[in-house]
Design a protein around this motif. Structure first.
Motif: not given
Length: 165
Positions: A39-41, A46-50, A55-56
């Motif tokens: 899924v293209p996010i 690039y949001i830290p931690y989240a 992405a995983s």
């Protein structure tokens, strides 16, 4: 139960399309693309931690292989950097050993020259004592000795030139 009832008007047409002649191949193709590409996010990545956690979850096979390749290349690059730094350190150590050897040779030469200079100065004093000798009775002034003294012998002068004095 109410949300299921609210979704019923949309499920029927979707199932009709999914089981149709054109819908089934499109849904299978879409599923394959979704598995491979994910899924293209976009910038949410690039949001830290989240971002990495999201992405995983939604990355496809292509993104996972891309990340694996990046990691492999980074490890190879780091190994090459480590080897290059080790080679530079070895070269620097070899150069330092050469510098230390040259400095030691210079100090040894200075010590040797000091001994040679002391020997030559003693030879000059001895030569002067020999040249003065006993006073000449024919000399008009017997108190001062001869007016013109002999120069430095050639062997002493050559040795002094070799030392650099």
């Amino acid at each position: 139960m109410i949300p299921a009832l609210m979704a019923m008007p949309y499920v029927g047409p979707f199932l009709a399309f999914a089981t149709s002649r054109f819908g089934f191949p499109l849904i299978v193709a879409g599923g394959i693309v979704l598995v491979y590409e994910g899924v293209p996010i976009g910038p949410l990545r690039y949001i830290p931690y989240a971002g990495p956690a999201l992405a995983s979850l939604v990355d496809g096979r292509v993104d996972r292989e891309y990340a694996h390749g990046q990691l492999a290349e980074r490890l190879v690059w780091q190994e090459q950097q480590r080897k290059a730094l080790a080679q530079l350190a070895a070269k620097a150590e070899a150069k330092q050993k050469e510098i230390d050897a040259a400095a030691q040779a210079y100090v040894d030469q200075q010590n040797t020259d000091a001994v040679r200079i002391a020997d030559l100065e003693q030879a000059i004093r001895d030569q002067k004592d020999e040249d003065l000798g006993p006073p000449d009775p024919k000399s008009p002034d017997q108190k001062t000795g001869p007016v013109c003294r002999a120069g430095i012998p050639a062997r002493v002068s050559t040795q002094l030139d070799a030392v650099g004095r």
